[in-house]
Design a protein around this motif. Structure first.
Motif, mmCIF file in Angstrom:
data_model
loop_
_atom_site.group_PDB
_atom_site.id
_atom_site.type_symbol
_atom_site.label_atom_id
_atom_site.label_comp_id
_atom_site.label_asym_id
_atom_site.label_seq_id
_atom_site.Cartn_x
_atom_site.Cartn_y
_atom_site.Cartn_z
ATOM 1 N N MET A 172 28.801 41.260 34.218
ATOM 2 C CA MET A 172 29.969 40.974 34.709
ATOM 3 C C MET A 172 29.931 39.793 35.525
ATOM 4 S SD MET A 172 33.026 42.464 34.402
ATOM 5 C CE MET A 172 34.391 41.891 34.971
ATOM 6 N N SER A 173 28.878 39.542 36.192
ATOM 7 C CA SER A 173 28.893 38.038 36.774
ATOM 8 C C SER A 173 28.645 37.001 35.748
ATOM 9 C CB SER A 173 27.717 38.164 37.771
ATOM 10 O OG SER A 173 26.595 38.042 36.970
ATOM 11 N N TRP A 174 27.954 37.456 34.630
ATOM 12 C CA TRP A 174 27.989 36.348 33.579
ATOM 13 C C TRP A 174 29.276 35.714 33.321
ATOM 14 C CZ3 TRP A 174 28.974 35.215 28.604
ATOM 15 C CH2 TRP A 174 28.188 34.387 28.138
ATOM 16 N N ARG A 175 30.078 36.855 33.009
ATOM 17 C CA ARG A 175 31.229 36.389 32.685
ATOM 18 C C ARG A 175 32.375 35.600 33.653
ATOM 19 N NH1 ARG A 175 34.694 41.317 30.154
ATOM 20 N NH2 ARG A 175 34.103 40.858 28.006
ATOM 21 N N ASP A 176 31.999 35.848 35.001
ATOM 22 C CA ASP A 176 32.827 35.079 36.061
ATOM 23 C C ASP A 176 32.328 33.647 36.005
ATOM 24 O OD1 ASP A 176 33.881 37.441 36.681
ATOM 25 O OD2 ASP A 176 32.792 38.012 38.602
ATOM 26 N N ASP A 177 30.891 33.622 35.871
ATOM 27 C CA ASP A 177 30.231 32.176 35.880
ATOM 28 C C ASP A 177 31.020 31.416 34.651
ATOM 29 O OD1 ASP A 177 28.444 32.145 37.804
ATOM 30 O OD2 ASP A 177 26.919 33.207 36.692
ATOM 31 N N TRP A 178 31.070 32.191 33.381
ATOM 32 C CA TRP A 178 31.572 31.283 32.406
ATOM 33 C C TRP A 178 33.044 31.009 32.644
ATOM 34 C CZ3 TRP A 178 31.262 28.110 28.921
ATOM 35 C CH2 TRP A 178 32.245 28.022 27.795
ATOM 36 N N ARG A 179 33.658 31.894 33.442
ATOM 37 C CA ARG A 179 35.126 31.704 33.510
ATOM 38 C C ARG A 179 35.389 30.409 34.413
ATOM 39 N NH1 ARG A 179 37.469 36.349 36.302
ATOM 40 N NH2 ARG A 179 38.835 34.792 36.978
ATOM 41 N N ARG A 180 34.209 30.297 35.542
ATOM 42 C CA ARG A 180 34.102 29.133 36.510
ATOM 43 C C ARG A 180 33.885 27.693 35.550
ATOM 44 N NH1 ARG A 180 30.964 32.356 39.488
ATOM 45 N NH2 ARG A 180 32.385 33.794 40.652
ATOM 46 N N VAL A 181 32.784 27.932 34.679
ATOM 47 C CA VAL A 181 32.360 26.573 34.060
ATOM 48 C C VAL A 181 33.847 26.182 33.105
ATOM 49 C CG1 VAL A 181 31.268 26.078 32.185
ATOM 50 C CG2 VAL A 181 30.026 27.536 33.962
ATOM 51 N N ARG A 182 34.503 27.115 32.644
ATOM 52 C CA ARG A 182 35.595 26.731 31.762
ATOM 53 C C ARG A 182 36.696 26.135 32.835
ATOM 54 N NH1 ARG A 182 37.535 31.423 28.074
ATOM 55 N NH2 ARG A 182 38.714 31.659 30.416
ATOM 56 N N ALA A 183 36.957 26.741 33.933
ATOM 57 C CA ALA A 183 37.895 26.301 34.858
ATOM 58 C C ALA A 183 37.717 24.996 35.176
ATOM 59 C CB ALA A 183 38.087 27.159 35.958
ATOM 60 N N VAL A 184 36.433 24.418 35.677
ATOM 61 C CA VAL A 184 36.214 23.259 36.269
ATOM 62 C C VAL A 184 36.249 22.365 34.841
ATOM 63 C CG1 VAL A 184 34.139 21.644 36.988
ATOM 64 C CG2 VAL A 184 34.433 23.977 37.837
ATOM 65 N N ALA A 185 35.721 22.641 33.704
ATOM 66 C CA ALA A 185 35.903 21.822 32.476
ATOM 67 C C ALA A 185 37.320 21.375 32.212
ATOM 68 C CB ALA A 185 35.276 22.306 31.246
ATOM 69 N N MET A 186 38.245 22.624 32.347
ATOM 70 C CA MET A 186 39.508 22.379 31.922
ATOM 71 C C MET A 186 40.349 21.350 32.888
ATOM 72 S SD MET A 186 39.766 23.361 28.991
ATOM 73 C CE MET A 186 41.739 23.292 28.966
ATOM 74 N N LYS A 187 40.023 21.787 34.259
ATOM 75 C CA LYS A 187 40.356 20.759 35.101
ATOM 76 C C LYS A 187 40.132 19.459 34.921
ATOM 77 C CE LYS A 187 38.072 20.223 38.908
ATOM 78 N NZ LYS A 187 38.172 18.612 38.787
#
Lengths: 241, 228
Positions: B1-16
């Motif tokens: 689950m946490s792996w998925r959260d990390d990926w969401r964070r990575v994507r959010a920073v990149a998209m921003k």
């Protein structure tokens, strides 16, 4: 401020001076022994004698960078500013020794290979190492906050030291102009002992130089802390704005 | 689950970062222009001889990417620094390395876009025809870019927050870049020439090792450079 506590000027000055003196004497003796006893090389003649400083300098530079890596790791682990100062001292000495290695190599290369410099992995990667630690020392002068400086330079020192094995292995990975690492296996026995003695002598001198720089860095830091404390108290020293 | 959260964070920073870049566009234009300019300067410095231009092409391409990329890296933290948004970003829950990974992805996309323009221009200016081994060539470019962007994103986290950052980033980055540069240039040149003797494989292996080692190292220690 908690990180700066436990910093005290060590009372080992006499011991380190002895190490430095022994190193110096041994260096003189080992140089004399090497120059006088070992016969001229079949191909290089007496030019080979440069090896007695070139190779030990390279070895000890690696040792100094290893010390940078260890001290940096310890800083990141424990957060003691003293470890940062130790890493910086070792980096300074390591950079000097790398510079010496490069300079002597070039002096040797001109008559032997006919060129001062060639873009060959061993030479290039050693030069890279040199510039990396020059950059490390420049970084330190660009950052004012002591804790930030320590943290950043620990990281830069670690990444820089990751290059040391690449440099060391470069001669084995690519077939090139530079000979394999000189070792007792590849050398005639008449060269081994002077080389070993010189390496030990230079190691003692390196240890002395690092200890000396480290001690003076600790003293500077203690002095700055005292100034800060005085300034906070509003006593003379601090109130003159 | 946490792996998925990390990926969401990575994507959010990149998209921003990419969204901010897309809306302003000034960065991409300036950086690409600088890249093309460096190529032109190389052309002038080398003279009109077709053969020597062709031989120097890979080196010129990589240096153009290097010089223009350096501009991009400091920019990638500039937005946060100007807006005072770095502290809030650090205060969000979750692992710090995801900030690095996000910025890394955004910078990879950015430098990739620059390359998409700079490399074709270089092929024209330096009279290089598309090589037979273009797939391998693309792979080498990708490996070189990953190494370059990893170190650039990492060192910019420090240099963009220090005094005289314009000086500090190249000073820190360029020495570390030499192995990547050497590997990429040697591998591309030998692929271009179809020359077996120069042994592209060894250089590609070195690039791979370098990328893996420094990507792992940067992810591991990023926390220490961003937290102070």
């Amino acid at each position: 401020m908690s990180r700066a506590e436990g910093v005290a000027v060590p009372r080992r000055e006499v011991r380190w001076t002895t190490v430095g003196l022994v190193g110096l004497l041994l260096l003189v003796a080992a140089q004399a022994y090497g120059v006088l006893t070992s016969p001229p090389d079949r191909d290089m003649g007496h030019l080979q004698k440069i090896m007695y400083v070139h190779v030990p300098a390279a070895w000890n530079a690696m040792l100094a960078f290893l010390l940078v890596a260890l001290a940096s790791l310890r800083y990141l682990w424990k957060g003691r500013l003293a470890d940062d100062l130790l890493a910086a001292s070792a980096a300074e000495v390591g950079m000097l020794l790398t510079g010496l290695t490069l300079a002597l190599g070039m002096i040797w290369g001109k008559p032997t290979w006919g060129i001062w410099w060639t873009w060959e992995p061993r030479l290039t990667s050693t030069a890279v190492l040199f510039f990396m630690f020059v950059a490390y020392l420049i970084l330190r002068t660009f950052v004012d906050d002591a804790e930030r400086r320590a943290q950043w330079s620990a990281v830069v020192g670690l990444l820089g030291a990751l290059n040391v094995p690449i440099v060391y292995m470069s001669v084995r990975w690519w077939r090139t102009l530079h000979q394999m690492q000189s070792s007792p296996m590849t050398l005639d026995s008449s060269y081994t002992w002077p080389l070993r003695a010189n390496a030990v002598a230079l190691m003692l001198l390196m240890a002395y130089a690092v200890a000396h720089r480290y001690r003076s860095a600790l003293m500077t830091q203690t002095a700055e802390e005292l100034m800060d404390r005085l300034a906070l108290k509003g006593t003379p020293g601090g109130s003159r704005a | 689950m946490s792996w998925r959260d990390d990926w969401r964070r990575v994507r959010a920073v990149a998209m921003k970062d990419l969204t901010a870049e897309r809306r302003s566009k000034s960065g991409l234009n300036a950086v690409t222009f600088l890249g093309v300019l460096v190529l032109m300067l190389f052309g002038f410095a080398l003279g009109p001889d077709t053969e020597s231009l062709r031989e120097a092409a890979t080196g010129a391409i990589w240096l153009a990417i290097l010089f223009s990329g350096v501009l991009a890296f400091n920019r990638s933290y500039q937005l946060e620094l100007d807006g005072g948004a770095l502290e809030p970003l650090l205060l969000y829950p979750g692992s710090r390395w995801s900030i690095f990974a996000g910025k890394l992805l955004a910078n990879l996309a950015f430098v990739g876009l620059v390359e998409l323009i700079v490399i074709p221009v270089a092929l024209v200016l330096f009279h290089v025809s598309i090589p037979d081994a273009w797939a391998a060539q693309l792979f080498v470019t990708l490996l070189g870019t990953i190494g370059f962007v990893t170190l650039g994103t990492f060192y910019a986290a420090m240099s963009s927050r220090s005094r005289s950052r314009e000086v500090l980033l190249p000073l820190l980055l360029f020495p570390m870049m030499i192995p990547v540069l050497l590997g990429a240039v040697e591998a591309s040149t030998s692929l271009l020439e179809g020359n077996v003797m120069r042994d592209a494989g060894a250089w590609i292996r070195m690039l791979l090792v370098y990328d893996v080692v420094f990507l792992a190292a940067a992810l591991a220690v990023f926390e220490f450079v961003i937290e102070v």
